[in-house]
Each structure stands twice: as C-alpha cells, then as structure tokens.
Scaffold this active site. Sequence first.
Site, mmCIF file in Angstrom:
data_model
loop_
_atom_site.group_PDB
_atom_site.id
_atom_site.type_symbol
_atom_site.label_atom_id
_atom_site.label_comp_id
_atom_site.label_asym_id
_atom_site.label_seq_id
_atom_site.Cartn_x
_atom_site.Cartn_y
_atom_site.Cartn_z
ATOM 1 N N LEU A 121 -18.412 -24.332 -16.595
ATOM 2 C CA LEU A 121 -19.455 -23.403 -16.174
ATOM 3 C C LEU A 121 -20.311 -22.983 -17.375
ATOM 4 C CD1 LEU A 121 -17.352 -21.217 -13.742
ATOM 5 C CD2 LEU A 121 -18.969 -22.997 -13.176
ATOM 6 N N ASP A 134 -20.679 -12.317 -8.619
ATOM 7 C CA ASP A 134 -21.557 -13.128 -9.457
ATOM 8 C C ASP A 134 -21.132 -14.587 -9.305
ATOM 9 O OD1 ASP A 134 -22.964 -10.898 -10.544
ATOM 10 O OD2 ASP A 134 -21.257 -10.525 -11.877
ATOM 11 N N LEU A 135 -21.917 -15.363 -8.596
ATOM 12 C CA LEU A 135 -21.548 -16.716 -8.204
ATOM 13 C C LEU A 135 -21.158 -17.571 -9.408
ATOM 14 C CD1 LEU A 135 -21.334 -18.785 -5.911
ATOM 15 C CD2 LEU A 135 -23.740 -19.348 -6.328
ATOM 16 N N ASP A 136 -19.933 -18.114 -9.354
ATOM 17 C CA ASP A 136 -19.405 -19.029 -10.372
ATOM 18 C C ASP A 136 -19.372 -18.424 -11.770
ATOM 19 O OD1 ASP A 136 -18.948 -21.024 -8.508
ATOM 20 O OD2 ASP A 136 -20.931 -21.901 -8.757
ATOM 21 N N GLU A 137 -19.298 -17.107 -11.866
ATOM 22 C CA GLU A 137 -19.258 -16.446 -13.170
ATOM 23 C C GLU A 137 -18.043 -15.538 -13.307
ATOM 24 O OE1 GLU A 137 -22.953 -14.620 -14.253
ATOM 25 O OE2 GLU A 137 -24.149 -16.379 -13.717
#
Length: 283
Positions: A195, A225-228
């Site tokens: 990521l 928080d998408l993909d975080e």
Amino acid sequence: MLSDPSYVITAQCEDRPGIVHALSSVLVDRDMNIDECQQFGDPLTGRFFIRARVHGPADQDALSECLEPVAERFGMTWGLWPAAQPMRALVMVSGLGHCLSDLLYRQQAGSLPIDIVGVGSNHLTFAAMAAAHDVPFHHIPVTVETKASAEARLLELVDEYDVELVVLARYMQVLSDDLCRALAGRAINIHHSFLPSFKGARPYHQAHARGVKLIGATAHYVTPDLDEGPIIEQDTARIDHGYRAEAMVVAGRDVETQVLARAITWHAEHRVFINGSSTVVLR
C-alpha cells in the site's frame, strides 16, 4: 505435555518502571509458569506492550481477579484468553477464491488457529467450496440499493455466530464508515500490493505496465480510510521483465495467501497491538 491449562495475557499502557515486575509477581504468587514473553516499549508514543503465555494451577477467573488490580494501577488495556482456544472467524469473499481456498485448507490441516464458522459472499461462486469443508455459506447480494441491508446482514452473522474476527479474503466491496467502526480492530483485509500503490482494478496489469521488479501484498486492519488501516504483515516476490501480467497474477496471489495467513495467525494468537496508525506485532 503441559498438564495445566495455558493462557495468553496481553496488556498495553503508558510506559513506566515496574510493569513487568508487577505482572510477574502476581503470576508467581499464583504458581503460574511463564512459557514465553515478549514486550516492547515504543519511545515515540510512550506506550508499553506485553504478551505472555503462562500455565499453572490457577483458572481463568482466578487469574483475572488477581490481574485486575495491576491493570487498574497502571491504567492497562488488557486481555486474558485460553491459549488453545481458536478464534471464531467469518470469511467474506467475492469472485476470487484463492485466499478462501487457502484458509479452508489450512484450517483443515490444523495449521491455522481459527475456527471458520461461516463464509459470506456477494456471489454464489464459492458455495460448493464452503460446503465441501462443511462450513455454512451465506449469499449476501450487494447493490447500491441494498448495500445498507447487506451490511446489516453481515453484522447479524457476526452476532449469530459469535464472530471474533472478520476476514476480507478479496471481498471486493467497500465497507461503510459505520461498519468499519463496528468491526474496529477485528476485521482484516488483504490488499494486492504494497500500500498504497496500484489501487483499484487490475493492479497487476498496472504494475506490469510500470515495469515493477517486486510485487507484494499487505494485510491490514479495516478502517474508514480505505486501504490505509494499520498494517499487520507485508511480503514481496521478485519478478523481472520476462513476467507477463498473467504470471504476475499467479505470483501475487501466492504472496497474498501467505501474508493473509500470517496476519490472521498473529491476530488470533493475540500478538498484534494497534499503536495509533501502526501496529506492534510481538512474536
């Protein structure tokens, strides 16, 4: 072979002198033996993290009773679990089944400390695979109009099966902020890259077009928080110019299964602590 039951104790608090001494003194007073112990003091956040596996004559209630004053004294967030008890997990999947297949096989082989109590999907593709492993399958169609009811159904399954961990095994639906908050700290996603690179559709084709030399995967906790979310585990596979996009897909999926299995194992063994936007993994 241990004759007494084993337990895992975890705790985190503000770092200060005397924490380990206080915990170990309580265990000694109860004739408990420490089989393994890992700890970490983070100089940046000032937090202290500890995980211990213990065994002895005290049962879980007795241990909880004697640990409570120590936890209160140091302001700890803590937990106590039977070490041999597998974590109850619900696996969510969409149209790609490599991670689901790997998890079902590892559970059958006894190499994963979870009990997969159900499989949920917005497709019917893997109903037969779940049935072959004697795991209940739940079809939860998702459209723009039904997204809210679909998420409500997912939470119903969490309650119905007493689920402790939700695994997004390439479940290609973006969870709402409310659902992410409801599953905070107990939902793990596998992402098909380091990521935040190559988000969205056809990530390996994006990587191929950029001529990358390493492909990887990231397992992280789910947050609004998408993909975080806080990262639990990552790994890579080295490739070169001779790899076509299709070969990269195969190599990448192998990495994904391994990264997800390790992340789930460490979470289920209570080795992972959320430390702000990061994690501490005691292993």
